[in-house]
Design a protein around this motif. Sequence first.
Motif, PDB file in Angstrom:
ATOM      1  N   CYS A 191      29.439  31.711  24.471  1.00  0.00           N
ATOM      2  CA  CYS A 191      28.122  31.193  24.597  1.00  0.00           C
ATOM      3  C   CYS A 191      27.249  32.248  23.677  1.00  0.00           C
ATOM      4  O   CYS A 191      27.955  33.031  23.107  1.00  0.00           O
ATOM      5  CB  CYS A 191      27.605  31.980  26.021  1.00  0.00           C
ATOM      6  SG  CYS A 191      25.939  31.239  26.514  1.00  0.00           S
ATOM      7  N   ARG A 198      24.125  33.139  36.335  1.00  0.00           N
ATOM      8  CA  ARG A 198      23.345  33.923  35.445  1.00  0.00           C
ATOM      9  C   ARG A 198      23.020  35.330  36.443  1.00  0.00           C
ATOM     10  O   ARG A 198      22.504  34.952  37.535  1.00  0.00           O
ATOM     11  CB  ARG A 198      22.239  33.675  34.850  1.00  0.00           C
ATOM     12  CG  ARG A 198      22.663  32.686  33.515  1.00  0.00           C
ATOM     13  CD  ARG A 198      23.211  33.518  32.527  1.00  0.00           C
ATOM     14  NE  ARG A 198      23.466  32.579  31.283  1.00  0.00           N
ATOM     15  CZ  ARG A 198      24.474  31.577  31.176  1.00  0.00           C
ATOM     16  NH1 ARG A 198      25.320  31.452  31.894  1.00  0.00           N
ATOM     17  NH2 ARG A 198      24.392  30.883  29.977  1.00  0.00           N
ATOM     18  N   ILE A 199      22.816  36.333  36.135  1.00  0.00           N
ATOM     19  CA  ILE A 199      22.326  37.516  36.851  1.00  0.00           C
ATOM     20  C   ILE A 199      20.671  37.461  36.914  1.00  0.00           C
ATOM     21  O   ILE A 199      20.171  37.081  35.879  1.00  0.00           O
ATOM     22  CB  ILE A 199      22.823  38.934  36.279  1.00  0.00           C
ATOM     23  CG1 ILE A 199      24.192  39.111  36.485  1.00  0.00           C
ATOM     24  CG2 ILE A 199      21.808  39.888  36.994  1.00  0.00           C
ATOM     25  CD1 ILE A 199      24.841  40.366  35.976  1.00  0.00           C
ATOM     26  N   PHE A 236      21.374  17.854  21.293  1.00  0.00           N
ATOM     27  CA  PHE A 236      22.702  17.750  21.771  1.00  0.00           C
ATOM     28  C   PHE A 236      22.498  16.866  23.018  1.00  0.00           C
ATOM     29  O   PHE A 236      21.394  16.388  23.651  1.00  0.00           O
ATOM     30  CB  PHE A 236      23.559  18.780  21.984  1.00  0.00           C
ATOM     31  CG  PHE A 236      23.849  19.352  20.681  1.00  0.00           C
ATOM     32  CD1 PHE A 236      24.073  18.936  19.339  1.00  0.00           C
ATOM     33  CD2 PHE A 236      23.694  20.675  20.718  1.00  0.00           C
ATOM     34  CE1 PHE A 236      24.523  19.553  18.329  1.00  0.00           C
ATOM     35  CE2 PHE A 236      23.795  21.801  19.437  1.00  0.00           C
ATOM     36  CZ  PHE A 236      24.194  20.994  18.372  1.00  0.00           C
ATOM     37  N   VAL A 243      10.701  21.233  22.201  1.00  0.00           N
ATOM     38  CA  VAL A 243      11.744  21.244  21.216  1.00  0.00           C
ATOM     39  C   VAL A 243      12.892  22.088  21.900  1.00  0.00           C
ATOM     40  O   VAL A 243      12.652  23.354  21.989  1.00  0.00           O
ATOM     41  CB  VAL A 243      11.810  21.669  19.696  1.00  0.00           C
ATOM     42  CG1 VAL A 243      12.965  21.383  19.277  1.00  0.00           C
ATOM     43  CG2 VAL A 243      10.555  20.837  19.111  1.00  0.00           C
ATOM     44  N   ALA A 251      17.598  26.440  29.315  1.00  0.00           N
ATOM     45  CA  ALA A 251      16.976  26.963  30.328  1.00  0.00           C
ATOM     46  C   ALA A 251      15.333  26.970  30.064  1.00  0.00           C
ATOM     47  O   ALA A 251      14.724  26.659  30.963  1.00  0.00           O
ATOM     48  CB  ALA A 251      17.464  28.257  30.593  1.00  0.00           C
TER      49      ALA A 251
HETATM   50  C1  LIG Z   1      27.497  34.868  27.934  1.00  0.00           C
HETATM   51  C2  LIG Z   1      26.060  34.945  28.240  1.00  0.00           C
HETATM   52  C3  LIG Z   1      25.639  35.523  29.529  1.00  0.00           C
HETATM   53  C4  LIG Z   1      24.368  35.663  30.039  1.00  0.00           C
HETATM   54  N1  LIG Z   1      24.042  36.379  31.067  1.00  0.00           N
HETATM   55  C5  LIG Z   1      22.695  36.236  31.430  1.00  0.00           C
HETATM   56  C6  LIG Z   1      22.231  36.996  32.652  1.00  0.00           C
HETATM   57  O1  LIG Z   1      23.355  37.200  33.350  1.00  0.00           O
HETATM   58  N2  LIG Z   1      21.101  36.788  32.870  1.00  0.00           N
HETATM   59  C7  LIG Z   1      20.207  36.370  32.227  1.00  0.00           C
HETATM   60  O2  LIG Z   1      19.047  36.291  32.508  1.00  0.00           O
HETATM   61  N3  LIG Z   1      20.502  35.780  30.988  1.00  0.00           N
HETATM   62  C8  LIG Z   1      21.719  35.922  30.550  1.00  0.00           C
HETATM   63  N4  LIG Z   1      22.155  35.270  29.594  1.00  0.00           N
HETATM   64  C9  LIG Z   1      21.057  34.759  28.633  1.00  0.00           C
HETATM   65  C10 LIG Z   1      20.404  33.581  28.925  1.00  0.00           C
HETATM   66  O3  LIG Z   1      21.496  32.810  29.057  1.00  0.00           O
HETATM   67  C11 LIG Z   1      19.567  32.803  27.761  1.00  0.00           C
HETATM   68  O4  LIG Z   1      18.594  33.706  27.348  1.00  0.00           O
HETATM   69  C12 LIG Z   1      18.871  31.763  28.095  1.00  0.00           C
HETATM   70  O5  LIG Z   1      20.123  30.713  28.625  1.00  0.00           O
HETATM   71  C13 LIG Z   1      18.011  31.029  26.901  1.00  0.00           C
HETATM   72  O6  LIG Z   1      17.828  29.737  27.208  1.00  0.00           O
HETATM   73  P1  LIG Z   1      17.131  28.952  26.105  1.00  0.00           P
HETATM   74  O7  LIG Z   1      16.880  27.500  26.467  1.00  0.00           O
HETATM   75  O8  LIG Z   1      16.519  29.684  25.020  1.00  0.00           O
HETATM   76  O9  LIG Z   1      18.385  28.674  24.890  1.00  0.00           O
HETATM   77  P2  LIG Z   1      19.594  27.422  24.857  1.00  0.00           P
HETATM   78  O10 LIG Z   1      20.001  26.921  26.108  1.00  0.00           O
HETATM   79  O11 LIG Z   1      20.336  27.601  23.469  1.00  0.00           O
HETATM   80  O12 LIG Z   1      18.381  26.115  24.602  1.00  0.00           O
HETATM   81  C14 LIG Z   1      17.951  25.998  23.005  1.00  0.00           C
HETATM   82  C15 LIG Z   1      18.015  24.466  22.831  1.00  0.00           C
HETATM   83  O13 LIG Z   1      17.270  24.139  21.903  1.00  0.00           O
HETATM   84  C16 LIG Z   1      18.120  22.980  21.204  1.00  0.00           C
HETATM   85  N5  LIG Z   1      17.740  22.745  19.749  1.00  0.00           N
HETATM   86  C17 LIG Z   1      17.669  23.659  19.035  1.00  0.00           C
HETATM   87  N6  LIG Z   1      17.432  23.320  17.797  1.00  0.00           N
HETATM   88  C18 LIG Z   1      17.066  22.083  17.985  1.00  0.00           C
HETATM   89  C19 LIG Z   1      16.359  20.896  17.279  1.00  0.00           C
HETATM   90  N7  LIG Z   1      16.192  21.049  15.979  1.00  0.00           N
HETATM   91  N8  LIG Z   1      16.204  19.939  17.886  1.00  0.00           N
HETATM   92  C20 LIG Z   1      16.156  19.443  19.198  1.00  0.00           C
HETATM   93  N9  LIG Z   1      16.846  20.560  19.882  1.00  0.00           N
HETATM   94  C21 LIG Z   1      17.168  21.715  19.365  1.00  0.00           C
HETATM   95  C22 LIG Z   1      19.304  23.467  21.552  1.00  0.00           C
HETATM   96  O14 LIG Z   1      20.525  22.447  21.363  1.00  0.00           O
HETATM   97  C23 LIG Z   1      19.606  23.996  22.944  1.00  0.00           C
HETATM   98  O15 LIG Z   1      19.901  23.294  23.700  1.00  0.00           O
HETATM   99  C24 LIG Z   1      23.319  35.189  28.873  1.00  0.00           C
HETATM  100  C25 LIG Z   1      23.726  34.580  27.875  1.00  0.00           C
HETATM  101  C26 LIG Z   1      24.935  34.427  27.632  1.00  0.00           C
HETATM  102  C27 LIG Z   1      25.403  33.529  26.200  1.00  0.00           C
END
Ligand SMILES: Cc1cc2nc3c(=O)[nH]c(=O)nc-3n(C[C@H](O)[C@H](O)[C@H](O)COP(=O)(O)OP(=O)(O)OC[C@H]3O[C@@H](n4cnc5c(N)ncnc54)[C@H](O)[C@@H]3O)c2cc1C
Length: 427
Positions: free
Chosen positions: A336, A73-74, A59, A33, A37
């Motif tokens: 973000c 991203r770093i 989405f 789910v 990333a």
């Molecule tokens: C401004 C900013 C700068 C950053 N800089 C860095 C950096 O330099 N280096 C680094 O290592 N990290 C960085 N990070 C952190 C990093 O980007 C995040 O930790 C990482 O992208 C998280 O990925 P994720 O898949 O957990 O989150 P998300 O990309 O938010 O993915 C979660 C997904 O789950 C989906 N979802 C949620 N609920 C449901 C549901 N009920 N049904 C179906 N889908 C669902 C959402 O729509 C979303 O697409 C940064 C973050 C930000 C915001």
Amino acid sequence: MSKGGSENLCHPERSERSERSRRTKKDYDVIVVGLGALGSGAVYWLAKRGARVLGLEQFELGHDRGSSHDHSRIIRKSYFTPAYVRLAKEAYTAWDALERDAGEQIVFKTGGLDIGPRDGAIALSSYADSMRACNVYFEELDAAEIRKRWPVWQIGDDVDGLFQPDSGIVAAERATAALRRTAVAFGATLRENAPVTLLRTVDGEIAVEAGGERYRAGKLVIAAASWTPQLLAHFDVHIPFEVTKEQVIYFRARDLASFAFGGFPIWIWMDDPSFYGFPVFGETGAVKITQDCGGKAVDPNTRGFKEDPEITARVTAFLEKHLPAALGPIQRLKTCLYALTPDRDFIIDTLPEHPNVSVAVGGGHGFKFASVIGRILSELAWGHSESCHSERSPRGVQSKNEVLDLSAFKIDRPILQMADPPKTYML
Ligand SMILES: Cc1cc2nc3c(=O)[nH]c(=O)nc-3n(C[C@H](O)[C@H](O)[C@H](O)COP(=O)(O)OP(=O)(O)OC[C@H]3O[C@@H](n4cnc5c(N)ncnc54)[C@H](O)[C@@H]3O)c2cc1C
């Protein structure tokens, strides 16, 4: 938006499936789910290792409403505990695997400078000690050496730095697109615009309702970042959690040449507030700089996308003082979400009461680890991997080279049991 997301596009014929794959059309070994990333990392590794995997995203793929969009991203090995340094080393290896499978470069090394006042809020010594403990090469620089190498820094002699040459940039949107595209090539099914609205255990399996369809799977991976609490609530698991709206700022620096890729490192100002920045990368023609964790708490479903002028003001003031050559017209500004546990440590675990449900949260610094967290999620959900000789143990996941200690990332750690825990967001 990635074009590989439609369910119809996703099935090269798979003549030989694992013996564990014995399900009907809509049934899967593992359902993931969230396809940001971390979830994209999970579907990549699961599909690569032969699991029948379905990824569900609420989405469109590659959307800008979560945490993983934007082009950079770093990535760095410099971290404040050995557990993170070891995880970071494995992340580089796991990104290498994706680069080979996807046939494109994802990680771009620039070198990385951790820089800050000697008595600042973030102790450089914990970073140095952790790297030393993990045999990571780095240099300790005094202010004079920093000014000599990068004369654009305006710093006093009370400032020190650590330089680690492997640090750099993960091409973020390119990386998540490559993870998903390669997952599909390995046989994953990905559905966009399919919000998961119901999760429950039935006969030891997981029943999922999403986007008007029902699915069954043996294992579930939750990689939902800012929406994690809502999904965990289906299993009656509740954790303290905060979502903040952050923003990055692209400045058309007045001295752009000094920030050219290859000549200027990624950097992190190690104090409170903490700031970080990138050299000019890709087609942007600008430097990307912002404050770490400077944003306000929001509801991910109602958050806005407008500028937070207070962050802009703090970043501008910092640059005027320490890096004025980076200032210039703001070319673009992006918002973000940070998905934050109170200690800002990750969650990478299975649910104690539901061992067939895994969850990962990246705590606002997780992108660099998406490759290895995806691999670990595949191991938690799908068992051992011959390719990385890994094995789940009570302590963590053992890889060929290092024991990855995941104990700091457990979902039942004490701070996640507290009703009103203290928040420590400084890294
Ligand atoms: C401004 C900013 C700068 C950053 N800089 C860095 C950096 O330099 N280096 C680094 O290592 N990290 C960085 N990070 C952190 C990093 O980007 C995040 O930790 C990482 O992208 C998280 O990925 P994720 O898949 O957990 O989150 P998300 O990309 O938010 O993915 C979660 C997904 O789950 C989906 N979802 C949620 N609920 C449901 C549901 N009920 N049904 C179906 N889908 C669902 C959402 O729509 C979303 O697409 C940064 C973050 C930000 C915001």
